[in-house]
Write a protein that holds these residues in place. Structure first.
Motif, PDB file in Angstrom:
ATOM      1  N   MET A  66       0.843  -1.200   0.000  1.00 47.43           N
ATOM      2  CA  MET A  66       0.000   0.000   0.000  1.00 47.43           C
ATOM      3  C   MET A  66       0.881   1.254   0.000  1.00 47.43           C
ATOM      4  O   MET A  66       0.660   2.182  -0.791  1.00 47.43           O
ATOM      5  N   ARG A  67       1.900   1.249   0.851  1.00 41.39           N
ATOM      6  CA  ARG A  67       2.801   2.420   0.912  1.00 41.39           C
ATOM      7  C   ARG A  67       3.555   2.591  -0.410  1.00 41.39           C
ATOM      8  O   ARG A  67       3.717   3.707  -0.901  1.00 41.39           O
ATOM      9  N   SER A  69       2.528   1.741  -3.297  1.00 41.43           N
ATOM     10  CA  SER A  69       1.591   2.286  -4.295  1.00 41.43           C
ATOM     11  C   SER A  69       1.437   3.788  -4.118  1.00 41.43           C
ATOM     12  O   SER A  69       1.355   4.536  -5.107  1.00 41.43           O
ATOM     13  N   VAL A  70       1.386   4.219  -2.864  1.00 41.74           N
ATOM     14  CA  VAL A  70       1.269   5.663  -2.597  1.00 41.74           C
ATOM     15  C   VAL A  70       2.488   6.392  -3.153  1.00 41.74           C
ATOM     16  O   VAL A  70       2.346   7.407  -3.857  1.00 41.74           O
ATOM     17  N   HIS A  71       3.679   5.848  -2.887  1.00 38.52           N
ATOM     18  CA  HIS A  71       4.902   6.503  -3.379  1.00 38.52           C
ATOM     19  C   HIS A  71       4.930   6.532  -4.907  1.00 38.52           C
ATOM     20  O   HIS A  71       5.358   7.521  -5.507  1.00 38.52           O
ATOM     21  N   ARG A  73       2.349   6.580  -6.923  1.00 34.31           N
ATOM     22  CA  ARG A  73       1.381   7.582  -7.393  1.00 34.31           C
ATOM     23  C   ARG A  73       1.933   8.996  -7.213  1.00 34.31           C
ATOM     24  O   ARG A  73       1.734   9.870  -8.059  1.00 34.31           O
ATOM     25  N   ILE A  74       2.617   9.204  -6.088  1.00 33.48           N
ATOM     26  CA  ILE A  74       3.219  10.524  -5.854  1.00 33.48           C
ATOM     27  C   ILE A  74       4.254  10.818  -6.940  1.00 33.48           C
ATOM     28  O   ILE A  74       4.289  11.917  -7.507  1.00 33.48           O
ATOM     29  N   ALA A  75       5.077   9.813  -7.230  1.00 34.75           N
ATOM     30  CA  ALA A  75       6.107   9.991  -8.268  1.00 34.75           C
ATOM     31  C   ALA A  75       5.463  10.284  -9.611  1.00 34.75           C
ATOM     32  O   ALA A  75       5.926  11.154 -10.359  1.00 34.75           O
ATOM     33  N   GLU A  77       2.577  11.674 -10.132  1.00 38.23           N
ATOM     34  CA  GLU A  77       2.020  13.034 -10.116  1.00 38.23           C
ATOM     35  C   GLU A  77       3.099  14.081 -10.338  1.00 38.23           C
ATOM     36  O   GLU A  77       2.850  15.113 -10.966  1.00 38.23           O
ATOM     37  N   HIS A  78       4.284  13.802  -9.803  1.00 40.77           N
ATOM     38  CA  HIS A  78       5.386  14.758  -9.994  1.00 40.77           C
ATOM     39  C   HIS A  78       5.890  14.758 -11.416  1.00 40.77           C
ATOM     40  O   HIS A  78       6.430  15.752 -11.885  1.00 40.77           O
TER      41      HIS A  78
END
Lengths: 209, 207
Positions: A66-67, A69-71, A73-75, A77-78
């Motif tokens: 889960m973490r 996946s969050v990272h 998605r953040i990458a 978005e950047h």
């Protein structure tokens, strides 16, 4: 309080969610009423079961995924580019090509504009047929000398409007010996038309007989 | 007796100090994450992941949905972290985000008809969190959780949110009301109704 009233308060009583005075009233009633006491015990048991059973255990691997996946998605978005970059990317175009195309279009537009400026005017109004409208009181005198009544703009100040642009000599010099048309106007007017070398220019002379 | 009192006082003081240090550490972590430190953000996620996933599972009753909701919640935290006011408690802010995400997810998801719950269980749509430990006690616990998920589905969305926050997350009625944008009286009514339904469910299936 009686049993039906107490029964309504029991769900909140087991969670200590009643005001102090109502808590005390229920407590006093339960000390004497076996039926309500058993009902309260049932609520307490189900609440305890609910709380114990509702402790989930997730594997560390699930949480790590889960973490991650969050990272990710953040990458992502950047990495999202700007609007223009996205358009270039979607059209597989390089900015330099697009800039060159834009420059060519701009240059073409400028050249076209310059050519339009050099071009002579399409129509030349003859001085001989100057359409000066001389407002004289309530009448307008046209080039033939006819007087026509004014219909609009009566209260406007007197003015003289001239449309002639060329002198008579210029027009004669340009005029070719083309067929001369003479028309007899039905209303006692002589209409003479001269076609110049420029097909766009025709001299019309209206005169009284 | 006096010695015990002193020991208790020392333990209490130590506990308070640890709590204060913990909140200070968290505040520093949040500040660093707000400044764009990804490692600090990851640490923050590790600190809160269990609570977030648990709350999501309790609200949604589904393992996969809970993990998705947790992921989306942390994404929202990341996107809106610059708006977070450190004078407010971070966990309350986080709870609000999780509740909103779960609410959105529940609305997007086609609602499972309570009349077809058995089919849902059979098809595996209502998966409970399972431990890798396959002992008998774990199996019993898994069964209990299945029933709990089933019990949660007998509640309305509002009732579920209210009772989960009050009884499972341990928030006060006023805090629950504030979190759900409702009045304490309404929340009390929802909690009362939810407890009655859960008691009736348990009486029907477990006794």
């Amino acid at each position: 309080m009686k049993c039906p009233q107490i029964e309504k308060l029991l769900p909140l009583y087991v969670g200590d969610d009643l005001p102090a005075d109502q808590m005390e009233s229920v407590r006093t009633h339960l000390a004497d009423c076996t039926q309500c006491f058993e009902m309260a015990a049932g609520f307490s048991e189900s609440r305890s079961w609910f709380r114990e059973a509702a402790i989930p255990s997730f594997d560390e691997a699930d949480l790590a995924n889960m973490r991650a996946s969050v990272h990710q998605r953040i990458a992502e978005e950047h990495e999202i580019p700007g609007l223009l970059d996205r358009i270039f990317a979607s059209l597989s175009l390089r900015p330099v090509f697009v800039a060159a195309a834009a420059a060519i279009i701009l240059l073409g537009a400028v050249l076209y504009g310059l050519r339009s400026v050099d071009k002579p005017p399409n129509q030349v109004k003859p001085d001989i047929a100057r359409e000066a409208e001389i407002r004289d009181g309530n009448e307008v005198i046209d080039p033939t000398g006819r007087k026509t009544p004014q219909t609009a703009g009566r209260d406007k100040p007197r003015r003289i409007r001239r449309k002639a642009v060329k002198t008579r000599s210029d027009l004669i010099a340009r005029t070719d010996p083309l067929p001369l048309e003479t028309k007899q106007e039905p209303s006692e007017q002589l209409r003479i038309e001269l076609q110049t070398s420029d097909p766009n220019i025709r001299i019309i002379w209206l005169a009284r007989k | 007796m006096r010695v015990i009192d002193v020991t208790l006082m020392m333990d209490q003081t130590r506990g308070e100090n640890e709590a204060t240090q913990g909140s200070l550490t968290m505040a520093r972590l949040i500040a660093r994450a707000q400044a764009g430190d990804r490692q600090a953000f990851d640490r923050m996620m590790i600190e809160h992941q269990n609570r977030v996933v648990s709350l999501a599972w309790r609200l949604l009753g589904n393992r996969e949905d809970a993990l998705d909701a947790a992921q989306e919640s942390f994404m929202r935290v990341y996107r809106h972290l610059h708006k977070y006011d450190p004078s407010y408690e971070f966990s309350a802010w986080l709870y609000r985000i999780v509740v909103n995400v779960c609410r959105d997810q529940a609305r997007k998801r086609s609602r499972i008809d309570t009349s077809s719950l058995d089919e849902a269980f059979e098809s595996g749509r209502l998966n409970e969190p399972v431990s890798s430990d396959k002992t008998e006690s774990a199996a019993i616990l898994a069964q209990e959780r299945k029933l709990l998920a089933k019990a949660l589905l007998t509640l309305t969305e509002k009732e579920r949110q209210a009772i989960v926050l009050r009884d499972l997350e341990g928030l006060a009625t006023g805090e629950v009301a504030e979190l759900l944008g409702s009045s304490p009286t309404t929340v009390r009514s929802q909690i009362s109704s939810a407890r009655s339904k859960i008691r009736a469910f348990r009486a029907r299936f477990l006794t």
